[in-house]
Scaffold this motif. Structure first.
Motif, PDB file in Angstrom:
ATOM      1  N   SER A 182       1.281  -0.474   5.285  1.00 44.08           N
ATOM      2  CA  SER A 182       2.523  -0.241   4.527  1.00 44.08           C
ATOM      3  C   SER A 182       2.550  -0.953   3.181  1.00 44.08           C
ATOM      4  O   SER A 182       3.600  -1.327   2.686  1.00 44.08           O
ATOM      5  CB  SER A 182       3.748  -0.665   5.347  1.00 44.08           C
ATOM      6  OG  SER A 182       3.837   0.091   6.517  1.00 44.08           O
ATOM      7  N   LYS A 183       1.367  -1.152   2.588  1.00 42.68           N
ATOM      8  CA  LYS A 183       1.328  -1.791   1.274  1.00 42.68           C
ATOM      9  C   LYS A 183       0.221  -1.191   0.433  1.00 42.68           C
ATOM     10  O   LYS A 183      -0.721  -0.593   0.951  1.00 42.68           O
ATOM     11  CB  LYS A 183       1.175  -3.301   1.394  1.00 42.68           C
ATOM     12  CG  LYS A 183      -0.006  -3.769   2.213  1.00 42.68           C
ATOM     13  CD  LYS A 183       0.063  -5.267   2.397  1.00 42.68           C
ATOM     14  CE  LYS A 183      -0.960  -5.732   3.402  1.00 42.68           C
ATOM     15  NZ  LYS A 183      -0.853  -7.158   3.679  1.00 42.68           N
ATOM     16  N   ALA A 184       0.369  -1.357  -0.886  1.00 40.36           N
ATOM     17  CA  ALA A 184      -0.623  -0.828  -1.822  1.00 40.36           C
ATOM     18  C   ALA A 184      -0.451  -1.517  -3.161  1.00 40.36           C
ATOM     19  O   ALA A 184       0.610  -2.068  -3.472  1.00 40.36           O
ATOM     20  CB  ALA A 184      -0.440   0.681  -1.987  1.00 40.36           C
ATOM     21  N   SER A 185      -1.499  -1.461  -3.963  1.00 36.05           N
ATOM     22  CA  SER A 185      -1.412  -2.016  -5.310  1.00 36.05           C
ATOM     23  C   SER A 185      -0.701  -1.022  -6.223  1.00 36.05           C
ATOM     24  O   SER A 185      -0.638   0.182  -5.932  1.00 36.05           O
ATOM     25  CB  SER A 185      -2.810  -2.316  -5.859  1.00 36.05           C
ATOM     26  OG  SER A 185      -3.486  -1.106  -6.140  1.00 36.05           O
ATOM     27  N   LEU A 186      -0.182  -1.520  -7.323  1.00 35.91           N
ATOM     28  CA  LEU A 186       0.451  -0.643  -8.307  1.00 35.91           C
ATOM     29  C   LEU A 186      -0.542   0.414  -8.786  1.00 35.91           C
ATOM     30  O   LEU A 186      -0.185   1.571  -8.988  1.00 35.91           O
ATOM     31  CB  LEU A 186       0.974  -1.444  -9.496  1.00 35.91           C
ATOM     32  CG  LEU A 186       2.262  -2.231  -9.270  1.00 35.91           C
ATOM     33  CD1 LEU A 186       2.611  -3.055 -10.512  1.00 35.91           C
ATOM     34  CD2 LEU A 186       3.413  -1.328  -8.904  1.00 35.91           C
ATOM     35  N   GLU A 231      -6.859 -11.474  -2.803  1.00 35.64           N
ATOM     36  CA  GLU A 231      -8.205 -11.366  -3.342  1.00 35.64           C
ATOM     37  C   GLU A 231      -8.225 -11.459  -4.866  1.00 35.64           C
ATOM     38  O   GLU A 231      -9.200 -11.901  -5.450  1.00 35.64           O
ATOM     39  CB  GLU A 231      -8.853 -10.032  -2.927  1.00 35.64           C
ATOM     40  CG  GLU A 231      -9.119  -9.895  -1.451  1.00 35.64           C
ATOM     41  CD  GLU A 231      -7.903  -9.404  -0.675  1.00 35.64           C
ATOM     42  OE1 GLU A 231      -7.170  -8.538  -1.178  1.00 35.64           O
ATOM     43  OE2 GLU A 231      -7.694  -9.928   0.434  1.00 35.64           O
ATOM     44  N   ASN A 232      -7.166 -10.997  -5.505  1.00 38.99           N
ATOM     45  CA  ASN A 232      -7.109 -10.972  -6.969  1.00 38.99           C
ATOM     46  C   ASN A 232      -5.674 -11.277  -7.387  1.00 38.99           C
ATOM     47  O   ASN A 232      -4.812 -10.414  -7.316  1.00 38.99           O
ATOM     48  CB  ASN A 232      -7.559  -9.598  -7.481  1.00 38.99           C
ATOM     49  CG  ASN A 232      -7.478  -9.473  -8.989  1.00 38.99           C
ATOM     50  OD1 ASN A 232      -7.017 -10.372  -9.679  1.00 38.99           O
ATOM     51  ND2 ASN A 232      -7.913  -8.346  -9.497  1.00 38.99           N
ATOM     52  N   GLN A 233      -5.434 -12.494  -7.841  1.00 40.13           N
ATOM     53  CA  GLN A 233      -4.076 -12.920  -8.180  1.00 40.13           C
ATOM     54  C   GLN A 233      -3.458 -12.116  -9.321  1.00 40.13           C
ATOM     55  O   GLN A 233      -2.252 -12.114  -9.507  1.00 40.13           O
ATOM     56  CB  GLN A 233      -4.059 -14.412  -8.517  1.00 40.13           C
ATOM     57  CG  GLN A 233      -4.171 -15.312  -7.309  1.00 40.13           C
ATOM     58  CD  GLN A 233      -3.004 -15.125  -6.344  1.00 40.13           C
ATOM     59  OE1 GLN A 233      -1.849 -15.178  -6.731  1.00 40.13           O
ATOM     60  NE2 GLN A 233      -3.317 -14.886  -5.071  1.00 40.13           N
TER      61      GLN A 233
END
Length: 128
Positions: A38-42, A78-80
């Motif tokens: 239920s999550k994803a990057s922009l 993993e990537n701030q």
């Protein structure tokens, strides 16, 4: 065909307004809801919905500020620098409630006599 499509679009927009969502926001929540966690990057959302980065950012802010708080923003472990979004439990509940009504409206539209006639006309045209 275009008339039928416009009728469905108008019907869906009226339904979504009652749930304080635009069609794009509904698609946004749908994408997050369908993700394994239920999550994803922009960036993933931008690519999936074929929107600009700015449009996705604006939509995320609008969703974050809605009373039911359907999404939260955070930075990837993993990537701030990577901004991610996750649908909240209240967002899941809001999406499911809205999706049920949207599905009912679509089923009603596609079961209509007008759609059947349009489908038959298209099929007859493709056979010739």
């Amino acid at each position: 065909m275009k008339h039928f499509e416009n009728d469905i679009q108008t019907k869906l927009e009226k339904i979504l307004i009652k749930y304080d969502l635009s069609p794009e926001e509904f698609s946004f929540l749908h994408y997050l809801y369908d993700q394994y966690d239920s999550k994803a990057s922009l960036l993933e959302i931008k690519d999936s919905l074929h929107l600009s980065s700015a449009a996705v950012s604006r939509m995320a802010v609008r969703l974050e500020n809605k009373p039911c708080k359907p999404i939260i923003r955070y930075h990837s472990n993993e990537n701030q620098k990577e901004v991610c979004l996750q649908i909240t439990q209240s967002g899941i509940n809001h999406f499911k409630e809205t999706a049920k009504i949207v599905d009912e409206a679509l089923q009603e539209s596609f079961a209509s006599k007008d759609f059947s006639e349009l489908r038959d006309m298209i099929l007859a045209t493709n056979l010739h």
